[in-house]
Scaffold this active site. Structure first.
Site, PDB file in Angstrom:
ATOM      1  N   PHE A  41       0.912  -1.349  -0.142  1.00 26.97           N
ATOM      2  CA  PHE A  41      -0.049   0.052   0.140  1.00 26.97           C
ATOM      3  C   PHE A  41       0.860   1.412  -0.099  1.00 26.97           C
ATOM      4  O   PHE A  41       0.346   2.337   0.069  1.00 26.97           O
ATOM      5  CB  PHE A  41      -1.106   0.140   1.265  1.00 26.97           C
ATOM      6  CG  PHE A  41      -2.046  -1.012   1.109  1.00 26.97           C
ATOM      7  CD1 PHE A  41      -2.744  -1.354  -0.043  1.00 26.97           C
ATOM      8  CD2 PHE A  41      -2.138  -2.078   2.171  1.00 26.97           C
ATOM      9  CE1 PHE A  41      -3.357  -2.475  -0.113  1.00 26.97           C
ATOM     10  CE2 PHE A  41      -2.985  -2.899   2.028  1.00 26.97           C
ATOM     11  CZ  PHE A  41      -3.767  -3.210   0.808  1.00 26.97           C
ATOM     12  N   CYS A  42       2.210   1.233  -0.177  1.00 28.05           N
ATOM     13  CA  CYS A  42       2.938   2.467  -0.158  1.00 28.05           C
ATOM     14  C   CYS A  42       2.822   2.962  -1.627  1.00 28.05           C
ATOM     15  O   CYS A  42       2.672   2.254  -2.721  1.00 28.05           O
ATOM     16  CB  CYS A  42       4.472   2.364  -0.062  1.00 28.05           C
ATOM     17  SG  CYS A  42       4.904   2.337   1.558  1.00 28.05           S
ATOM     18  N   HIS A  43       2.351   4.025  -1.780  1.00 23.23           N
ATOM     19  CA  HIS A  43       2.092   4.982  -3.216  1.00 23.23           C
ATOM     20  C   HIS A  43       3.602   4.931  -3.870  1.00 23.23           C
ATOM     21  O   HIS A  43       4.528   5.283  -3.249  1.00 23.23           O
ATOM     22  CB  HIS A  43       1.733   6.182  -3.093  1.00 23.23           C
ATOM     23  CG  HIS A  43       0.156   5.983  -2.349  1.00 23.23           C
ATOM     24  ND1 HIS A  43       0.159   6.316  -1.115  1.00 23.23           N
ATOM     25  CD2 HIS A  43      -1.113   6.109  -2.781  1.00 23.23           C
ATOM     26  CE1 HIS A  43      -1.268   6.200  -0.909  1.00 23.23           C
ATOM     27  NE2 HIS A  43      -2.015   6.205  -1.822  1.00 23.23           N
TER      28      HIS A  43
ATOM     29  N   MET B 224       8.627   6.287   4.463  1.00 23.66           N
ATOM     30  CA  MET B 224       9.065   4.935   4.013  1.00 23.66           C
ATOM     31  C   MET B 224      10.070   4.827   3.354  1.00 23.66           C
ATOM     32  O   MET B 224      10.896   4.110   3.449  1.00 23.66           O
ATOM     33  CB  MET B 224       7.579   3.973   3.565  1.00 23.66           C
ATOM     34  CG  MET B 224       6.357   4.074   4.678  1.00 23.66           C
ATOM     35  SD  MET B 224       6.982   3.378   6.426  1.00 23.66           S
ATOM     36  CE  MET B 224       7.665   1.765   5.778  1.00 23.66           C
TER      37      MET B 224
ATOM     38  N   ASP C 191      25.807  -7.145   4.710  1.00 27.26           N
ATOM     39  CA  ASP C 191      26.398  -8.003   3.586  1.00 27.26           C
ATOM     40  C   ASP C 191      27.851  -8.222   3.048  1.00 27.26           C
ATOM     41  O   ASP C 191      28.622  -9.231   2.973  1.00 27.26           O
ATOM     42  CB  ASP C 191      25.496  -7.950   2.151  1.00 27.26           C
ATOM     43  CG  ASP C 191      25.867  -8.828   1.276  1.00 27.26           C
ATOM     44  OD1 ASP C 191      25.706 -10.252   1.407  1.00 27.26           O
ATOM     45  OD2 ASP C 191      26.081  -8.582  -0.120  1.00 27.26           O
TER      46      ASP C 191
END
Length: 161
Positions: A79-81, A115, A130
């Site tokens: 649901f992030c635009h 976000m 990593d």
């Protein structure tokens, strides 16, 4: 005091995307931070300019990965635009025994970029992990947090820093 509700849940309790169609376009910014505790051996190599792996220089690669992550946020978080970032910057530095990753995202839009800033910091931190895990697996991503945001309904600034 009014009870706050979750933004991505409708009146029936079902998940939903927030409708931003009626919102005004405004400048929105967000800053996030990730803190990594990599251990003494990795810190020593950073301070001696020895931290270049087969994948390339660690911090520069993490910066690129963080920006790429920010640009893919809507594909990762439900649901992030999907938004076109106007700017995304990442800075990485060593403070004592910690690696600090600061990210900032900027947009002129109907929705915020918290976000995207958080994703940028997270992906950069995961990239450091990593690339350094061959030296040690005793690396801790200690925290990831929103530092501040502007624009939209309300501004936020973390006051415990």
């Amino acid at each position: 005091m009014s009870k706050k509700t979750f933004s991505h849940v409708d009146k029936s309790g079902n998940p939903t995307m927030v409708d931003v169609s009626a919102k005004q376009i405004s400048r929105r910014t967000a800053k996030a931070q990730a803190i990594i505790l990599p251990g003494k051996e990795i810190i020593d190599q950073i301070q001696n300019n020895e931290l270049i792996t087969r994948k390339g220089p660690v911090f520069q690669t993490a910066i690129i990965a963080g920006v790429m992550g920010a640009k893919q946020t809507s594909a990762l978080i439900p649901f992030c635009h999907p938004i076109g970032l106007d700017n995304c910057q990442i800075r990485i530095h060593v403070a004592g025994e910690r690696i600090i990753i600061d990210s900032e995202a900027v947009i002129e839009a109907k929705t915020g970029v918290e976000m995207e800033a958080l994703t940028a910091a997270t992906v950069a931190a995961l990239t450091v992990y990593d690339m350094c895990k061959a030296i040690s697996h005793d690396i801790r991503i200690q925290e990831i947090k929103l530092m501040e945001k502007t624009g939209g309904k309300s501004d936020f600034k973390r006051d415990d820093e």
